[in-house]
Design a protein around this motif. Structure first.
Motif, short mmCIF file in Angstrom:
data_model
loop_
_atom_site.label_atom_id
_atom_site.label_comp_id
_atom_site.label_asym_id
_atom_site.label_seq_id
_atom_site.Cartn_x
_atom_site.Cartn_y
_atom_site.Cartn_z
N VAL A 230 20.70 15.04 -1.12
CA VAL A 230 20.33 16.22 -1.91
C VAL A 230 19.52 17.17 -1.03
O VAL A 230 19.51 18.39 -1.22
CB VAL A 230 19.53 15.76 -3.15
N SER B 94 19.84 28.59 -5.55
CA SER B 94 20.56 28.44 -6.81
C SER B 94 20.16 27.14 -7.50
O SER B 94 19.52 26.28 -6.89
CB SER B 94 22.06 28.44 -6.54
N THR B 95 20.52 26.99 -8.77
CA THR B 95 20.15 25.76 -9.48
C THR B 95 20.87 24.58 -8.81
O THR B 95 22.00 24.69 -8.37
CB THR B 95 20.55 25.80 -10.97
N TYR C 227 9.00 10.49 -4.91
CA TYR C 227 10.02 9.74 -4.16
C TYR C 227 9.61 9.78 -2.70
O TYR C 227 8.83 10.64 -2.30
CB TYR C 227 11.40 10.41 -4.28
N THR D 93 13.43 18.68 -6.07
CA THR D 93 13.46 17.43 -5.31
C THR D 93 12.52 17.54 -4.12
O THR D 93 11.72 16.63 -3.85
CB THR D 93 14.90 17.15 -4.82
N TYR E 192 19.02 10.44 -3.68
CA TYR E 192 18.47 9.74 -4.85
C TYR E 192 18.92 8.28 -4.84
O TYR E 192 20.04 7.99 -4.39
CB TYR E 192 18.92 10.43 -6.14
N SER F 274 19.96 23.34 -6.00
CA SER F 274 19.95 23.42 -4.53
C SER F 274 18.92 22.47 -3.91
O SER F 274 18.88 22.30 -2.70
CB SER F 274 19.68 24.85 -4.08
N GLY F 275 18.06 21.85 -4.76
CA GLY F 275 17.14 20.82 -4.23
C GLY F 275 15.68 21.24 -4.20
O GLY F 275 14.87 20.53 -3.60
N GLN G 250 12.60 31.10 -9.65
CA GLN G 250 13.94 31.69 -9.72
C GLN G 250 13.84 33.20 -9.57
O GLN G 250 14.78 33.85 -9.15
CB GLN G 250 14.60 31.40 -11.09
N ASP H 128 20.16 6.37 -6.97
CA ASP H 128 21.47 6.10 -7.56
C ASP H 128 22.51 7.15 -7.13
O ASP H 128 23.60 7.21 -7.68
CB ASP H 128 21.37 6.07 -9.08
N1 LIG Z 1 16.88 11.70 -10.79
C1 LIG Z 1 17.99 12.12 -10.18
N2 LIG Z 1 18.96 11.26 -9.85
C2 LIG Z 1 20.08 11.67 -9.23
N3 LIG Z 1 20.34 12.97 -8.90
C3 LIG Z 1 19.42 13.88 -9.23
C4 LIG Z 1 18.21 13.52 -9.88
N4 LIG Z 1 17.48 14.64 -10.09
C5 LIG Z 1 18.20 15.67 -9.55
N5 LIG Z 1 19.35 15.22 -9.05
C6 LIG Z 1 20.38 16.02 -8.36
O1 LIG Z 1 19.82 16.56 -7.20
C7 LIG Z 1 20.25 17.88 -6.96
C8 LIG Z 1 19.04 18.81 -6.79
O2 LIG Z 1 18.33 18.85 -8.00
P1 LIG Z 1 16.98 19.65 -8.13
O3 LIG Z 1 16.43 19.40 -9.49
O4 LIG Z 1 16.11 19.34 -7.00
O5 LIG Z 1 17.49 21.16 -8.01
P2 LIG Z 1 16.70 22.51 -8.26
O6 LIG Z 1 17.03 23.39 -7.12
O7 LIG Z 1 15.28 22.28 -8.52
O8 LIG Z 1 17.43 23.03 -9.56
P3 LIG Z 1 16.83 23.93 -10.76
O9 LIG Z 1 16.53 25.27 -10.21
O10 LIG Z 1 17.95 23.96 -11.73
O11 LIG Z 1 15.63 23.22 -11.28
C9 LIG Z 1 21.13 18.24 -8.15
O12 LIG Z 1 22.47 18.11 -7.75
C10 LIG Z 1 20.80 17.21 -9.20
O13 LIG Z 1 21.91 16.91 -9.98
#
Ligand SMILES: Nc1ncnc2c1ncn2[C@@H]1O[C@H](COP(=O)(O)OP(=O)(O)OP(=O)(O)O)[C@@H](O)[C@H]1O
Length: 576
Positions: free
Chosen positions: A348, A367-368, A383, A374, A341, A370-371, A525, A343
C-alpha cells in the motif's frame, strides 16, 4: 481446565476452605445412614427408647454441622467462581489494550465482546458446579461404594453394573454436544455483531430503507442460535429421563433381591434402609458428575476462545532489550518505507522517503486510497513498516518505548471519537490534570469554545457515540483534546473535513500560533487546508509522485495541479 486451575492458584486459602467444607459435607451425608441403620436395628427392633434418643440427638447434631458445611460450601463456590471470572475479564481487557490494529482486525470487535461477556460467564457457571461437585463426587462416590459393599455384597453387584452404563452415556452426550456448543457460541457472536452494526448504523439503515433486510439478517443469526440451543436442550431432555430410568430400574432389582434376602434372614431392615440411602448417594454423585460433564464441552469451548486471546502475541510491542524512552521528537524521517497490510497482498506504500523537523508543517494529499492514512498510522506504530525504516531523532522508532512514543504524539483521527462523559472529561482524556485555563485555551484554538458555551459549558454531557454533537463539533473537540497534551508531533488525519471553509481557515491560523515549535503532519483532501504547508507530499497508489511547496508543485507535479484545478479557480491559483 488449565485456565481455571491457573486462576484458582491465586485463591489457595479459599480453595482449601472449599475442600474442608466438601469433606465435612461428605462425612455428614455418609455418616447419617449408618447411624440410622443402627438406630433401627438396635433401638427400634429391640424396643430401646434410650438408645433411639441417643442416636436421634447425634443425628440432629450432625445434621446441623451438615447445614453449616453446605452454607460454607455455597459461599466458597460463589466467591471462587465470581472472583476467577472477574480476574479473567480484567486480564482479557488488559490483553486487548496491548493489541495493535492487526489483532483487533483478526478477532473482530463483536467476538472480543462475546468472549469477555458470555464466554467468561460460561466459565463462571461451570466453576460454580465444578467446585461443588468435582471434589464432592469422588469423595461421596468412593465413600458410598465402600459402604454399599460393606452393607451387602450381593446387592452392590446391581449398582456396580449400572455405573459403567451411566458413565458411558455421559461420555457419549459430551461428544455429541461439543460441536453444537461451538456453533452456538459462534452464532451468539453473529447476533452481537449484527446488533452492534444495526444500533450504531440505524440512521443509515433508515435512510436507505433497509430495515426489512436488516431484520432478516438478524433473524437469520438469531434462528441459528435458537437452532443450536434447541439441539442442546433436546439432548439434555432425553439424557436426564434415561438416567433416571436406569436408576429406577436398578432400584427395582435391588428391592426384589432385598425382599428375598429379608425373608431368608440374611438382611436386616435397618441395613436395607442404610443401603438405599447409600444407593441414593452413589446415584446422586453420578448425576452431579453428569452435570459437570455436560457443562464441560460448553465451558471448554469458551475457555479455548478466551485462551486464544491470551495466546495472541501483539504484533506491535516494546523492544526486548535496550528500550529507550522518547522524551522529545526533533525530527521524523521515512527511509524507503514499504508497507503491506497483514491480510493484504500488494504494497500500500512503496519506497516512501521524506523528512520533517520541528517547527515545520508537512502535508499529504492524493486520491482516496492512495495511502495517506496508512502512512501517518505508521508514526504512532499502529502498524510497523514492512520494509525500510521510520526514524525519530535518528533512531528507528521500534527501539523506543511504545508508551513514550505515543505520549509525544497528538493524533487526531479521521473519524473523531468521543467518549460518554462531560466535555471536560473528553478534553482531559489528553491530559488528566489539565486546568480549566488549559481547557479554555485549547477549545478556543480549536474553534470549539463558542459552541461549548452555547451547549451549557464544559460540564455538558456527551452522549454515547457522541450523538448530541455534530460531525464538525466532534472534530473540533478531538482537535482540542490533542492540543491539551502539547505534544511534539501533531498528526491531523483529514481532521478538518467536516468544517466549513471559514472555520477551517480560522482554525488553521490559530493552530499555527499554538503548534509553533512542533512537527505538524496534515492529511487533507482540500488544497486550501494545506497550501501553506512547508512541504507537501503528493501520493498516488502508495508512491510519492511529487514533493515541494504549493507553488513548486503547481509548476512541476501534474497530479497536484489537477487536484488544485478541480478545487480552486485559475485566479486563486495565480495568487498562490
Ligand atoms: N486494515 C486494512 N487492511 C487491508 N487493506 C487496507 C486496510 N486499510 C486500508 N487498506 C487499503 O490500503 C489502501 C490505502 O488506504 P488508506 O486508508 O491509507 O488511503 P487514504 O489515502 O487515506 O484514503 P482516504 O483519503 O479515502 O482516507 C487502500 O487500498 C485500502 O483499501
Amino acid at each position: 481446565m488449565k485456565l481455571i486451575i491457573h486462576y484458582l492458584k491465586n485463591y489457595k486459602k479459599m480453595f482449601l476452605l472449599n475442600v474442608v467444607s466438601v469433606l465435612g459435607f461428605a462425612l455428614v451425608e455418609l455418616g447419617i445412614p449408618t447411624i440410622v441403620a443402627q438406630m433401627i436395628d438396635n433401638g427400634v427392633n429391640r424396643g430401646d427408647p434410650a438408645y433411639i434418643w441417643k442416636m436421634g440427638v447425634l443425628i440432629a447434631a450432625i445434621s446441623f454441622a451438615g447445614v453449616a458445611g453446605t452454607i460454607l460450601l455455597g459461599y466458597c463456590c460463589a466467591y471462587l467462581s465470581t472472583s476467577v471470572t472477574r480476574d479473567i475479564r480484567n486480564d482479557i481487557f488488559k490483553k486487548t489494550q496491548e493489541f495493535s490494529h492487526s489483532e483487533f482486525h483478526e478477532f473482530g470487535i463483536a467476538s472480543l465482546i462475546t468472549r469477555t461477556g458470555n464466554d467468561a460467564f460460561q466459565i463462571q457457571m461451570f466453576m460454580n458446579i465444578l467446585l461443588r461437585t468435582a471434589l464432592m463426587t469422588p469423595v461421596m462416590m468412593i465413600g458410598s461404594i465402600f459402604l454399599v459393599l460393606r452393607a451387602s455384597l450381593s446387592l452392590s453387584v446391581v449398582i456396580l453394573a449400572t455405573i459403567p452404563l451411566i458413565v458411558g452415556g455421559v461420555i457419549l452426550v459430551a461428544r455429541i454436544s461439543e460441536p453444537i456448543s461451538e456453533s452456538q457460541q459462534s452464532s451468539l457472536e453473529d447476533i452481537n455483531r449484527i446488533s452492534k452494526e444495526n444500533l450504531s448504523g440505524i440512521r443509515v439503515i433508515r435512510a436507505f430503507t433497509n430495515d426489512e433486510y436488516e431484520k432478516k439478517r438478524f433473524d437469520g443469526a438469531n434462528s441459528s442460535y435458537m437452532g443450536n440451543s434447541k439441539k442442546l436442550f433436546k439432548l439434555m431432555s432425553v439424557t436426564q429421563p434415561v438416567f433416571f430410568l436406569l436408576m429406577n430400574l436398578a432400584g427395582m432389582v435391588i428391592y426384589w433381591i432385598a425382599s428375598i434376602m429379608l425373608s431368608e434372614g440374611t438382611l436386616q431392615i435397618g441395613e436395607l434402609v442404610a443401603f438405599m440411602d447409600y444407593l441414593f448417594h452413589v446415584m446422586f454423585s453420578i448425576m452431579l458428575f453428569c452435570l459437570v460433564f455436560m457443562m464441560y464441552p460448553k465451558a471448554a469451548v469458551s475457555a479455548g476462545r478466551i485462551q486464544k486471546i491470551f495466546d495472541a502475541e501483539p504484533s506491535i510491542k516494546n523492544p526486548e532489550t535496550n528500550v529507550q524512552s522518547l522524551d522529545h521528537i526533533d525530527d521524523i524521517v521515512f527511509d524507503h518505507v514499504d508497507f503491506v497490510y497483514p491480510d493484504g497482498e500488494e504494497a500500500v506504500l512503496k519506497d516512501v522517503s521524506f523528512s520533517v523537523k520541528r517547527g515545520e508543517t508537512i502535508a499529504f494529499i492524493g486520491s482516496t486510497g492512495s495511502g495517506k492514512s496508512t502512512l501517518i498510522n505508521l508514526i504512532p506504530r499502529a502498524y510497523d513498516v514492512s520494509a525500510g525504516r521510520v526514524l525519530m531523532n535518528g533512531k528507528d522508532i521500534r527501539t523506543y518505548d511504545l508508551e513514550s512514543l505515543r505520549r509525544a504524539i497528538g493524533f487526531i483521527p479521521q473519524k473523531a471519537m468521543l467518549f460518554s462523559g462531560t466535555i471536560a472529561d473528553n478534553l482531559r482524556f489528553g491530559k488528566k490534570d489539565a486546568t480549566m485555563e488549559e481547557l479554555v485555551q485549547a477549545a478556543k484554538t480549536a474553534q470549539a469554545y463558542d459552541f461549548i458555551m452555547e451547549k451549557g459549558g464544559f460540564e455538558e454531557h456527551i452522549t454515547e457515540s457522541a450523538t448530541n454533537v455534530s460531525g464538525g463539533q466532534r472534530q473540533r473537540l478531538s482537535i482540542a483534546r490533542a492540543l491539551i497534551r502539547r505534544p511534539d508531533v501533531y498528526v491531523f488525519d483529514d481532521s478538518f473535513s467536516a468544517l466549513d471553509f471559514k472555520t477551517d481557515a480560522k482554525l488553521r491560523r490559530m493552530l499555527k500560533k499554538e503548534t509553533g515549535n512542533a512537527i505538524v503532519m496534515v492529511v487533507a483532501q482540500r488544497i486550501s487546508s494545506i497550501m501553506e504547508a512547508d512541504q507537501i507530499i503528493v501520493l498516488n497508489e502508495g508512491s510519492i509522485v511529487g514533493t515541494g511547496t504549493h507553488k513548486e508543485l503547481l509548476e512541476n507535479c501534474r497530479i497536484y495541479r489537477e487536484i488544485a484545478l478541480s478545487q480552486l479557480s485559475e485566479e486563486e491559483l495565480s495568487h498562490a
